[in-house]
Design an enzyme around this catalytic site. Structure first.
Site, PDB file in Angstrom:
ATOM      1  N   ARG A  12       5.146  10.873  -2.695  1.00 16.43           N
ATOM      2  CA  ARG A  12       4.694  10.744  -1.277  1.00 16.43           C
ATOM      3  C   ARG A  12       6.156  10.806  -0.611  1.00 16.43           C
ATOM      4  O   ARG A  12       7.137  10.302  -1.045  1.00 16.43           O
ATOM      5  CB  ARG A  12       4.675   9.086  -1.280  1.00 16.43           C
ATOM      6  CG  ARG A  12       4.257   8.613   0.081  1.00 16.43           C
ATOM      7  CD  ARG A  12       4.073   7.153   0.223  1.00 16.43           C
ATOM      8  NE  ARG A  12       3.925   6.708   1.611  1.00 16.43           N
ATOM      9  CZ  ARG A  12       4.289   5.602   1.847  1.00 16.43           C
ATOM     10  NH1 ARG A  12       4.554   4.473   1.052  1.00 16.43           N
ATOM     11  NH2 ARG A  12       4.083   5.198   3.062  1.00 16.43           N
TER      12      ARG A  12
ATOM     13  N   ARG B 121      13.367   4.944  11.780  1.00 14.57           N
ATOM     14  CA  ARG B 121      12.330   5.717  11.822  1.00 14.57           C
ATOM     15  C   ARG B 121      11.259   5.513  13.000  1.00 14.57           C
ATOM     16  O   ARG B 121      11.886   5.093  14.153  1.00 14.57           O
ATOM     17  CB  ARG B 121      11.478   5.434  10.554  1.00 14.57           C
ATOM     18  CG  ARG B 121      12.340   5.855   9.308  1.00 14.57           C
ATOM     19  CD  ARG B 121      11.408   5.330   7.828  1.00 14.57           C
ATOM     20  NE  ARG B 121      10.421   6.196   7.704  1.00 14.57           N
ATOM     21  CZ  ARG B 121       9.538   5.828   6.824  1.00 14.57           C
ATOM     22  NH1 ARG B 121       9.454   4.809   6.196  1.00 14.57           N
ATOM     23  NH2 ARG B 121       8.571   6.642   6.811  1.00 14.57           N
TER      24      ARG B 121
ATOM     25  N   HIS C 211      12.939  -2.834   1.304  1.00 10.72           N
ATOM     26  CA  HIS C 211      12.343  -1.506   1.956  1.00 10.72           C
ATOM     27  C   HIS C 211      13.290  -0.359   1.281  1.00 10.72           C
ATOM     28  O   HIS C 211      14.421  -0.582   1.080  1.00 10.72           O
ATOM     29  CB  HIS C 211      12.406  -1.398   3.474  1.00 10.72           C
ATOM     30  CG  HIS C 211      11.365  -2.500   4.055  1.00 10.72           C
ATOM     31  ND1 HIS C 211      10.297  -2.283   4.158  1.00 10.72           N
ATOM     32  CD2 HIS C 211      11.815  -3.527   4.761  1.00 10.72           C
ATOM     33  CE1 HIS C 211       9.581  -3.125   4.792  1.00 10.72           C
ATOM     34  NE2 HIS C 211      10.591  -4.161   5.015  1.00 10.72           N
TER      35      HIS C 211
ATOM     36  N   ASN D  39       8.107  -5.756  -1.465  1.00 11.15           N
ATOM     37  CA  ASN D  39       7.950  -4.511  -0.500  1.00 11.15           C
ATOM     38  C   ASN D  39       6.674  -4.495   0.140  1.00 11.15           C
ATOM     39  O   ASN D  39       5.876  -3.865  -0.494  1.00 11.15           O
ATOM     40  CB  ASN D  39       8.257  -3.234  -1.121  1.00 11.15           C
ATOM     41  CG  ASN D  39       8.517  -2.212   0.020  1.00 11.15           C
ATOM     42  OD1 ASN D  39       8.025  -2.233   0.970  1.00 11.15           O
ATOM     43  ND2 ASN D  39       9.159  -0.848  -0.496  1.00 11.15           N
TER      44      ASN D  39
ATOM     45  N   GLU E 212      12.474  -9.723   1.249  1.00 14.53           N
ATOM     46  CA  GLU E 212      11.668  -8.633   1.792  1.00 14.53           C
ATOM     47  C   GLU E 212      12.685  -7.129   1.652  1.00 14.53           C
ATOM     48  O   GLU E 212      13.697  -7.172   1.867  1.00 14.53           O
ATOM     49  CB  GLU E 212      11.334  -8.589   3.279  1.00 14.53           C
ATOM     50  CG  GLU E 212      10.814  -7.348   3.824  1.00 14.53           C
ATOM     51  CD  GLU E 212      10.742  -7.474   5.423  1.00 14.53           C
ATOM     52  OE1 GLU E 212      10.851  -8.635   5.970  1.00 14.53           O
ATOM     53  OE2 GLU E 212      10.432  -6.669   6.098  1.00 14.53           O
TER      54      GLU E 212
ATOM     55  N   TYR F 239      11.287   8.868   0.436  1.00 16.06           N
ATOM     56  CA  TYR F 239      11.226   7.742  -0.361  1.00 16.06           C
ATOM     57  C   TYR F 239      12.092   8.369  -1.829  1.00 16.06           C
ATOM     58  O   TYR F 239      12.015   7.569  -2.746  1.00 16.06           O
ATOM     59  CB  TYR F 239       9.869   7.505  -0.639  1.00 16.06           C
ATOM     60  CG  TYR F 239       9.298   6.793   0.581  1.00 16.06           C
ATOM     61  CD1 TYR F 239       9.709   5.465   1.140  1.00 16.06           C
ATOM     62  CD2 TYR F 239       8.144   7.416   1.139  1.00 16.06           C
ATOM     63  CE1 TYR F 239       9.091   4.980   2.150  1.00 16.06           C
ATOM     64  CE2 TYR F 239       7.572   6.664   2.190  1.00 16.06           C
ATOM     65  CZ  TYR F 239       8.185   5.612   2.725  1.00 16.06           C
ATOM     66  OH  TYR F 239       7.743   5.101   4.164  1.00 16.06           O
TER      67      TYR F 239
ATOM     68  N   PRO G 288       0.784  -0.946  -0.006  1.00 13.77           N
ATOM     69  CA  PRO G 288       0.017  -0.039   0.025  1.00 13.77           C
ATOM     70  C   PRO G 288       0.969   1.277   0.027  1.00 13.77           C
ATOM     71  O   PRO G 288       2.000   1.367   0.716  1.00 13.77           O
ATOM     72  CB  PRO G 288      -0.974  -0.167   1.060  1.00 13.77           C
ATOM     73  CG  PRO G 288      -0.056  -1.195   2.113  1.00 13.77           C
ATOM     74  CD  PRO G 288       0.573  -2.189   1.195  1.00 13.77           C
ATOM     75  N   ASN G 289       0.245   2.031  -0.674  1.00  9.19           N
ATOM     76  CA  ASN G 289       0.772   3.626  -0.924  1.00  9.19           C
ATOM     77  C   ASN G 289       2.004   3.727  -1.657  1.00  9.19           C
ATOM     78  O   ASN G 289       2.585   4.966  -1.933  1.00  9.19           O
ATOM     79  CB  ASN G 289       1.292   4.268   0.552  1.00  9.19           C
ATOM     80  CG  ASN G 289      -0.121   4.337   1.326  1.00  9.19           C
ATOM     81  OD1 ASN G 289      -1.108   4.879   0.827  1.00  9.19           O
ATOM     82  ND2 ASN G 289      -0.325   3.634   2.462  1.00  9.19           N
TER      83      ASN G 289
ATOM     84  N   ALA H 124       3.403  -0.893   4.612  1.00 13.86           N
ATOM     85  CA  ALA H 124       2.955  -0.882   5.965  1.00 13.86           C
ATOM     86  C   ALA H 124       2.455  -2.283   6.540  1.00 13.86           C
ATOM     87  O   ALA H 124       2.410  -2.614   7.639  1.00 13.86           O
ATOM     88  CB  ALA H 124       1.654   0.234   6.192  1.00 13.86           C
TER      89      ALA H 124
END
Ligand code: DQA
Length: 145
Positions: free
Chosen positions: A18, A109, A102, A73, A100, A23, A10-11, A76
């Site tokens: 964004r 963070r 990111h 990825n 995985e 990012y 998502p996103n 969230a």
């Protein structure tokens, strides 16, 4: 031709606009092009993004059925989706690699980002290198028999 699935949660469809400080300013099409250019001959990149947990889970089921390695990825969903974790686990338990990735380094963070429910069942985790996180994952996955 071998297909590698590059699945985004998502996103991530909003990449480019964004939080560019986190990012970067490149979007998903830029990422697709970057990976296609980075892929060795004979490797096809199938990059997808969804905001829908069920769709992402179905794509992981299809990866098992098609014997396609996965770069994931989970965005969230990383931090709380046991359903996604279980689906990702089907991939690695079937002997396929699932890396995985990111873009940012979640550990640098907010505290809620420090937990990944996916990492323990992933083949490996690469985070914090921008789009290079995906390229490094691609290098690994493409090198596997
Ligand atoms: C992310 C990190 C996650 O914490 C966040 O929810 C994302 C993107 C990354 O690529 O850095 O959406 O997975």
């Amino acid at each position: 031709m071998r297909t590698i699935l590059v699945l985004n949660g998502p996103n991530l469809g909003r990449l480019g606009s964004r939080e560019p400080d986190v990012y970067g300013s490149a979007d998903l099409d830029d990422l697709r092009l970057f990976l296609i250019r980075s892929a060795p001959e004979g490797v096809e990149i199938d990059l997808r993004q969804t905001d829908d947990e069920a769709e992402l889970i179905h794509w992981l089921h299809a990866a098992v059925d098609q014997r396609a390695p996965v770069i994931l990825n989970p965005a969230a969903f990383t931090h709380y989706s046991y359903a996604l974790r279980d689906a990702a686990s089907l991939v690695t338990k079937s002997g396929l690699p699932l890396v995985e990735v990111h873009i940012s380094n979640p550990h640098a963070r907010e505290t809620f980002r420090h937990t990944s429910v996916v990492s323990a069942i992933a083949t490996g985790v690469i985070a914090g290198f921008g789009f290079d996180s995906y390229r490094l994952a691609l290098d690994y996955v493409a090198s596997q028999p």
